[in-house]
Design an enzyme around this catalytic site. Sequence first.
Site, PDB file in Angstrom:
ATOM      1  N   SER A 135      -8.251  -0.509  -4.919  1.00 33.87           N
ATOM      2  CA  SER A 135      -7.602  -0.775  -3.631  1.00 33.87           C
ATOM      3  C   SER A 135      -8.484  -1.638  -2.749  1.00 33.87           C
ATOM      4  O   SER A 135      -9.719  -1.564  -2.822  1.00 33.87           O
ATOM      5  CB  SER A 135      -7.378   0.569  -2.943  1.00 33.87           C
ATOM      6  OG  SER A 135      -7.075   0.388  -1.590  1.00 33.87           O
ATOM      7  N   TYR A 164     -10.597   9.273   0.106  1.00 33.12           N
ATOM      8  CA  TYR A 164      -9.714   8.520  -0.801  1.00 33.12           C
ATOM      9  C   TYR A 164     -10.427   7.262  -1.300  1.00 33.12           C
ATOM     10  O   TYR A 164     -10.508   7.001  -2.506  1.00 33.12           O
ATOM     11  CB  TYR A 164      -8.411   8.141  -0.080  1.00 33.12           C
ATOM     12  CG  TYR A 164      -7.619   7.056  -0.796  1.00 33.12           C
ATOM     13  CD1 TYR A 164      -6.953   7.334  -1.990  1.00 33.12           C
ATOM     14  CD2 TYR A 164      -7.564   5.751  -0.299  1.00 33.12           C
ATOM     15  CE1 TYR A 164      -6.245   6.333  -2.660  1.00 33.12           C
ATOM     16  CE2 TYR A 164      -6.859   4.750  -0.962  1.00 33.12           C
ATOM     17  CZ  TYR A 164      -6.201   5.053  -2.141  1.00 33.12           C
ATOM     18  OH  TYR A 164      -5.516   4.061  -2.804  1.00 33.12           O
ATOM     19  N   LYS A 171     -11.916   5.808  -5.157  1.00 30.80           N
ATOM     20  CA  LYS A 171     -11.698   4.490  -5.788  1.00 30.80           C
ATOM     21  C   LYS A 171     -13.048   3.863  -6.168  1.00 30.80           C
ATOM     22  O   LYS A 171     -13.199   3.320  -7.261  1.00 30.80           O
ATOM     23  CB  LYS A 171     -10.927   3.560  -4.851  1.00 30.80           C
ATOM     24  CG  LYS A 171      -9.489   3.985  -4.597  1.00 30.80           C
ATOM     25  CD  LYS A 171      -8.652   3.936  -5.864  1.00 30.80           C
ATOM     26  CE  LYS A 171      -7.225   4.385  -5.633  1.00 30.80           C
ATOM     27  NZ  LYS A 171      -6.510   4.703  -6.876  1.00 30.80           N
TER      28      LYS A 171
END
Length: 350
Positions: free
Chosen positions: A130, A154, A158
């Site tokens: 992302s 989050y 990643k």
Amino acid sequence: MGTKTILVTGGAGYIGSHTVLQLLQEGFSVVVVDNLDNSSEVAVRRVEELAGDAGKNLVFHQADLRDREALNKIFASTRFDAVIHFAGLKAVGESVQKPLSYYDNNLIGTITLLEVMAAHGCKSLVFSSSATVYGWPIQVPCTEEFPLIAANPYGRTKLIIEDICRDIRKASSDWKIMLLRYFNPIGAHPSGHIGEDPHGIPNNLMPYIQQVAVGRRPSLTVFGTDYNTNDGTGVRDYIHVVDLADGHIAALQKLFQDPNIGCEVYNLGTGKGTSVLEMVAAFEKAYGKKIPLVMAARRSGDAEIVYASTMKAERELNWRAKYGIDEMCRDQWNWARKNPWGYGSPESES
Ligand code: NAD
Ligand code: UFG
């Protein structure tokens, strides 16, 4: 070269369902593994229908990636040429509230998947990273070489998964890995039969606008009107989900054709920035009515301007986004008006 078979984790979800459809249309066989935590089996059935004859090449397993036994069974019954790994939790705010759920789901899920892949001799992977790994970028457009940061749990999952991928490739040169950093996917398949259907209150701009348009929410809150941008609102690189799905086909082709692939990273965006108010205006054009707005303070953790450099993907994947924000909004509204409650009904609203 016979038909290639791809395992798609999270294939019932928003980006996954669009990618599965494109894979089937390109002649791949697809096995989807999804625990339906943030999706519905209806999406898988619709993909099957949209694919026509090729729909017979789709198999669905409802399973959690952390269930090693289930995963081992799936790998024992089918030889996969590659895995596209979408499955994961993705709500930034929720990840701050429930970090352990995010570390458990995203990290344990991915490690289990990688171990099972290795055990069964499948070492070709495309992973959903992302633009969140650029944080508040030092400048724009963001190139793949920019420094990486994790602004929330989050984002940290990643980054950690990217690092794990770089490490396993260093340890064993038979891994071939594509890390794809998505910018802001929006829109839906032009048929209006599949699209984004987040559970609960949407966190992201487009799903929120869509729910205001169909009367499920009274107004859109604009987070921040004092950014250093043309109209004071935040700027992002929105990309049509069909273009994004196409980027996965291009990445797979590169993975299969280029013997020198190690662990490579690519931005998937359009290279164009659009502000919140520009996006609202584009949506209103498709919708034909106004979206009521409430101007509010900045949302904590949000960057001012984020958009991609698309040069590397253009050069090495021979891929570039075709659609602009008008087409994204047209298809978003087409999906919304045909499916005001997504894949569910008013009763299934949480
Ligand atoms: P989504 O929630 O629609 O899809 C993810 C799917 O994974 C869901 O169907 C969910 O049920 C499934 N899943 C989650 N945990 C699982 C587990 N442990 N086992 C099996 N299935 C599981 O999200 P999306 O928007 O399609 O995103 C796909 C991927 O792309 C995610 O990894 C996300 O972090 C990443 N990504 C998304 C965006 C975005 O804005 N949508 C941006 C950048 C990156
Ligand atoms: N915004 C609003 N109101 C809303 C929602 C969003 O004004 O109700 C604004 C935000 O402040 C931001 C822009 O709209 O300026 C886009 O916000 P999104 O939440 O749609 O997208 P973000 O760029 O903040 O983040 C998303 C995902 C991240 C991912 C990132 C890059 O949530 O997980 O895109 O891919 F990392």
